[in-house]
Scaffold this motif. Structure first.
Motif, PDB file in Angstrom:
ATOM      1  N   LEU A  33       0.829  -1.193   0.000  1.00 30.10           N
ATOM      2  CA  LEU A  33       0.000   0.000   0.000  1.00 30.10           C
ATOM      3  C   LEU A  33       0.868   1.249   0.000  1.00 30.10           C
ATOM      4  CD1 LEU A  33      -2.752   1.219   0.114  1.00 30.10           C
ATOM      5  CD2 LEU A  33      -2.705   1.054   2.577  1.00 30.10           C
ATOM      6  N   TYR A  34       1.882   1.222   0.788  1.00 30.18           N
ATOM      7  CA  TYR A  34       2.783   2.381   0.811  1.00 30.18           C
ATOM      8  C   TYR A  34       4.129   1.928   1.359  1.00 30.18           C
ATOM      9  CZ  TYR A  34       2.235   2.707   5.870  1.00 30.18           C
ATOM     10  OH  TYR A  34       2.253   2.450   7.196  1.00 30.18           O
ATOM     11  N   PRO A  35       5.188   2.603   1.011  1.00 29.65           N
ATOM     12  CA  PRO A  35       6.500   2.239   1.547  1.00 29.65           C
ATOM     13  C   PRO A  35       6.638   2.717   2.985  1.00 29.65           C
ATOM     14  CG  PRO A  35       6.700   4.050   0.017  1.00 29.65           C
ATOM     15  CD  PRO A  35       5.279   3.633  -0.021  1.00 29.65           C
ATOM     16  N   THR A  38       9.811   4.737   3.860  1.00 34.36           N
ATOM     17  CA  THR A  38       9.842   6.108   3.333  1.00 34.36           C
ATOM     18  C   THR A  38       9.017   7.040   4.198  1.00 34.36           C
ATOM     19  OG1 THR A  38      10.034   5.123   1.162  1.00 34.36           O
ATOM     20  CG2 THR A  38       9.514   7.439   1.263  1.00 34.36           C
ATOM     21  N   LYS A  41      10.877   7.805   7.229  1.00 38.81           N
ATOM     22  CA  LYS A  41      11.992   8.712   6.973  1.00 38.81           C
ATOM     23  C   LYS A  41      11.494  10.141   6.839  1.00 38.81           C
ATOM     24  CE  LYS A  41      14.826   5.792   4.572  1.00 38.81           C
ATOM     25  NZ  LYS A  41      15.044   5.290   3.230  1.00 38.81           N
ATOM     26  N   ILE A  42      10.389  10.298   6.154  1.00 39.66           N
ATOM     27  CA  ILE A  42       9.872  11.643   5.949  1.00 39.66           C
ATOM     28  C   ILE A  42       9.528  12.275   7.295  1.00 39.66           C
ATOM     29  CG2 ILE A  42       7.950  12.941   5.007  1.00 39.66           C
ATOM     30  CD1 ILE A  42       7.824  10.883   2.761  1.00 39.66           C
ATOM     31  N   TYR A  63      -2.740  10.323   6.689  1.00 38.16           N
ATOM     32  CA  TYR A  63      -2.473  10.844   5.348  1.00 38.16           C
ATOM     33  C   TYR A  63      -3.589  10.451   4.385  1.00 38.16           C
ATOM     34  CZ  TYR A  63      -0.367  11.333   0.790  1.00 38.16           C
ATOM     35  OH  TYR A  63      -0.127  11.666  -0.508  1.00 38.16           O
ATOM     36  N   PHE A  66      -6.379  12.695   4.965  1.00 37.15           N
ATOM     37  CA  PHE A  66      -6.080  14.000   4.369  1.00 37.15           C
ATOM     38  C   PHE A  66      -6.309  13.973   2.866  1.00 37.15           C
ATOM     39  CE2 PHE A  66      -2.776  16.486   2.205  1.00 37.15           C
ATOM     40  CZ  PHE A  66      -3.190  17.751   2.535  1.00 37.15           C
ATOM     41  N   MET A  67      -5.867  12.909   2.255  1.00 33.78           N
ATOM     42  CA  MET A  67      -6.046  12.799   0.818  1.00 33.78           C
ATOM     43  C   MET A  67      -7.526  12.716   0.460  1.00 33.78           C
ATOM     44  SD  MET A  67      -3.530  12.930  -1.164  1.00 33.78           S
ATOM     45  CE  MET A  67      -3.869  11.939  -2.590  1.00 33.78           C
TER      46      MET A  67
ATOM     47  N   PRO B 370      13.202  11.688   1.415  1.00 32.64           N
ATOM     48  CA  PRO B 370      12.583  11.401   0.123  1.00 32.64           C
ATOM     49  C   PRO B 370      11.126  11.824   0.166  1.00 32.64           C
ATOM     50  CG  PRO B 370      12.650   9.428   1.413  1.00 32.64           C
ATOM     51  CD  PRO B 370      13.279  10.493   2.253  1.00 32.64           C
ATOM     52  N   SER B 371      10.556  11.912  -1.002  1.00 33.27           N
ATOM     53  CA  SER B 371       9.117  12.158  -0.998  1.00 33.27           C
ATOM     54  C   SER B 371       8.422  10.835  -1.285  1.00 33.27           C
ATOM     55  CB  SER B 371       8.755  13.198  -2.033  1.00 33.27           C
ATOM     56  OG  SER B 371       9.186  12.763  -3.295  1.00 33.27           O
ATOM     57  N   LEU B 372       7.189  10.820  -0.968  1.00 36.26           N
ATOM     58  CA  LEU B 372       6.413   9.607  -1.178  1.00 36.26           C
ATOM     59  C   LEU B 372       6.392   9.285  -2.672  1.00 36.26           C
ATOM     60  CD1 LEU B 372       5.142   8.241   1.201  1.00 36.26           C
ATOM     61  CD2 LEU B 372       2.958   9.180   0.552  1.00 36.26           C
ATOM     62  N   PRO B 373       6.505   8.045  -3.021  1.00 40.79           N
ATOM     63  CA  PRO B 373       6.507   7.723  -4.456  1.00 40.79           C
ATOM     64  C   PRO B 373       5.213   8.162  -5.120  1.00 40.79           C
ATOM     65  CG  PRO B 373       6.450   5.748  -3.097  1.00 40.79           C
ATOM     66  CD  PRO B 373       6.779   6.874  -2.211  1.00 40.79           C
ATOM     67  N   VAL B 376       2.187   5.717  -5.438  1.00 39.30           N
ATOM     68  CA  VAL B 376       1.339   5.505  -4.260  1.00 39.30           C
ATOM     69  C   VAL B 376       0.337   6.634  -4.124  1.00 39.30           C
ATOM     70  CG1 VAL B 376       1.393   5.415  -1.759  1.00 39.30           C
ATOM     71  CG2 VAL B 376       3.088   4.175  -3.080  1.00 39.30           C
ATOM     72  N   VAL B 377       0.833   7.860  -4.311  1.00 40.13           N
ATOM     73  CA  VAL B 377      -0.039   9.020  -4.162  1.00 40.13           C
ATOM     74  C   VAL B 377      -1.133   8.998  -5.226  1.00 40.13           C
ATOM     75  CG1 VAL B 377      -0.095  11.515  -4.173  1.00 40.13           C
ATOM     76  CG2 VAL B 377       1.825  10.344  -3.159  1.00 40.13           C
ATOM     77  N   THR B 407       1.141  16.927  -0.402  1.00 42.56           N
ATOM     78  CA  THR B 407       1.609  15.822   0.440  1.00 42.56           C
ATOM     79  C   THR B 407       2.837  16.238   1.239  1.00 42.56           C
ATOM     80  OG1 THR B 407       0.778  14.245  -1.153  1.00 42.56           O
ATOM     81  CG2 THR B 407       2.428  13.474   0.379  1.00 42.56           C
TER      82      THR B 407
END
Lengths: 104, 494
Positions: A33-35, A38, A41-42, A63, A66-67, B370-373, B376-377, B407
């Motif tokens: 679904l998502y890394p 990452t 890290k963000i 998130y 939010f989206m 990094p930013s989210l790939p 995925v977004v 994002t």
């Protein structure tokens, strides 16, 4: 009267199910679904704090909310502007509001 | 003679630009190297009139040459073997004299003797009357005495002071310099594109091996991230015999791999890693500078790059691959390197395009992230767009860009809030309770909707399991969980 209330309830009932996103089971099974790393890290870079083991799940949940807000508002905006899809301009217009809504 | 040849050849191979004079006595050049950087070119361009450095250096060179000449003069050392090599005009004259010696006779009347005799007769008698043919002053002698000595061993080689005859002004003109920051190609940290280590891009640089010494120019501005690389380079760069190269490498801006020459592909594989700021960066940076009152901690965090494991090995891999290509070519299998060289730039080109779009951003704490790939977004946005009742649910590219921007802003705000909560609780770790607090404050969760119900809605089952796994949660959360079960029961019933 009771009939009407029931109808109203049914209408109310309908709206959340409409807003409810499709179950994530529709996603491809092997796909992530998502890394997770990452996202960690963000957040770690922005907060200068460590992120505990499973907090990133909730972060991604936030998130996703939010989206949802962003896309929904943008859809309303572009519908009002008479566009068919979701345009970049409407997203831009809506972003500030959505961010303010998600300010903790 | 024969023993001289290999040694000189070896010397030439090791230090190509060095003149023999400087190679035999290395002391002045060494001293000059440590003392003043302007005379560092002494060893290389000693013989070249245009390239001499300082008057003192040139004088030193001249002194060395004179010493050599006096050592090897044939008159002094009687080494006939060397006479064939050095054919000076004096030798030619001497050979001529030896040829002419048996046939020629010494002149009986030298210019000094014969008039003198006549004058002796006349001087007493006719001094006052004729001045023209008689000489009061002794006539100067116009010839050298012949038989005095043939041996020229005590003839001193003329010495010069060494500090004359050059136009120093022309050599002391400063050539144009360029600030390091506005150099022609200011590339990223690991960029291999700048093969030239000197930042001077003038016409003289490719004239010969020496050119303009980079020591003349100010050392490049070394950034904090660079310092490690530079130190590593100083330690690792192999000892080369020509002083120029090692000096230039230690001073110059250097990559991780020292003097290894990457072939032309290196230009293509490099990508610009300019720190692309997020648009709200300026304000937050100022805020951070105001409220950040412990610079030590700041630097510490600066040093441990969060993204280092995902950043450096990739570039290492690329470069290692590039370095392997010549090795394969050396081994003799020609087909395989061709395939790799053909396929690699293409793969890297696509890689680079993606990378440049992603960019590297730096948070206000100076940490890269990094930013989210985008995939995925985009998937998430498409999922929500389907439910929002828009006709066309396709997310276009510029819309995706704007969403990515939002994002980034969202995560920045989220990080700020979460760190505030964690610090307030006296922790240095963000855990689930902070996130629950945040979601309640965002009014995303309420009495009816708990984080877990939301998670059940939005997240796949594996992640849900991750969320429920840590059972030792505070009591409030367990209460919430039971309430959540109730709420979901209600939802299911109705």
């Amino acid at each position: 009267m009771g009939q009407r209330l029931l109808h109203l309830l049914c209408n109310i009932e309908v709206i959340p199910t409409d807003h409810r996103p499709p179950k994530p089971t529709t996603m491809a099974p092997g796909q992530k679904l998502y890394p997770r790393a990452t996202v960690k890290k963000i957040v770690k870079a922005h907060s200068k704090c460590n992120v505990s083991k499973n907090a990133d799940v909730l972060i991604f949940l936030d998130y996703a909310l939010f989206m949802q807000t962003l896309v929904k508002e943008a859809a309303i905006d572009s519908k009002q502007a008479g566009e068919r899809g979701i345009s970049a301009k409407s997203i831009k217009k809506v972003t500030a509001d959505a961010l303010a809504k998600f300010k903790g | 003679m024969a023993s001289n040849i290999p040694s000189s050849a070896g010397r030439n191979r090791l230090a190509a630009p060095a003149t023999p004079g400087a190679a035999t006595t290395t002391t002045p050049s060494r001293r000059a190297l440590s003392a003043d950087p302007t005379s560092a070119r002494l060893s290389a361009s000693a013989r070249r009139p245009g390239g001499a450095a300082t008057p003192h250096a040139r004088a030193a060179i001249r002194a060395i040459d004179q010493r050599r000449r006096t050592l090897f003069t044939p008159g002094r050392t009687r080494r006939r073997s060397l006479r064939d090599q050095r054919e000076t005009p004096r030798d030619i004259l001497r050979n001529l004299s030896r040829v002419l010696a048996p046939a020629s006779q010494p002149l009986p009347s030298s210019s000094s003797s014969s008039p003198h005799r006549d004058a002796n007769d006349n001087t007493l008698a006719t001094v006052p009357e004729d001045d023209d043919d008689d000489f009061l002053i002794e006539r100067p002698r116009f010839s050298l005495p012949l038989q005095e000595d043939e041996d020229d061993s005590d003839l001193k080689v003329p010495r010069s002071s060494g500090l004359e005859d050059e136009n120093y002004t022309a050599h002391s003109i400063e050539l144009p310099r360029r600030a390091w920051s506005e150099g022609p190609s200011r590339l990223g940290r690991e960029s291999m594109a700048s093969v030239r280590f000197s930042d001077y891009a003038g016409p003289e640089i490719q004239s010969d091996d020496v050119g303009i010494d980079s020591a003349l120019f100010p050392p490049p501005a070394i950034e904090e991230e660079d310092s490690g690389n530079v130190m590593l380079g100083v330690g690792d760069s192999p000892e080369r015999l020509d002083v120029e190269e090692s000096r230039r490498q230690t001073l110059g801006r250097e990559s991780l791999f020292g003097p290894i020459e990457i072939p032309d592909m290196g230009n293509e594989t490099t990508f610009l890693m300019a720190p692309a700021d997020s648009p709200t960066r300026e304000a937050t940076v100022i805020d951070a500078a105001v409220e950040n009152d412990e610079p030590g901690v700041f630097d510490d965090m600066d040093d441990d790059h969060v993204n280092e494991p995902m950043d450096f090995p990739e570039s290492d891999d690329e470069d290692n691959d590039n370095m392997e290509v010549p090795n394969d070519a050396e081994n003799g299998n020609i087909e395989e390197p061709d395939a790799t060289t053909l396929s690699k730039p293409m793969a890297l080109a696509t890689n680079r395009g993606k990378r440049r779009k992603l960019g590297k951003k730096i948070s206000k704490h100076g940490i890269e992230y990094p930013s989210l790939p985008p995939g995925v977004v985009k998937r998430l946005a498409t999922t929500f767009a389907k439910t929002s009742g828009v006709g066309k649910t396709k997310i276009s590219a510029d819309t995706l860009d704007v969403i990515m921007q939002a994002t980034d802003w969202f995560f920045e705000q989220l990080g700020d809030d979460l760190s505030a909560y964690a610090r307030h609780a006296g922790r240095k770790t963000i855990d689930e309770s902070d996130m629950i607090t945040l979601m309640r404050r965002q009014r995303q969760t309420s009495a009816s909707t708990t984080p877990f119900s939301l998670a059940q809605r939005y997240l796949p089952r594996e992640l849900l399991q991750e969320l429920r796994m840590p059972v030792p949660v505070p009591i409030r959360a367990s209460k919430k969980k039971s309430r959540a079960v109730d709420a979901e029961d209600d939802v299911d019933v109705t």
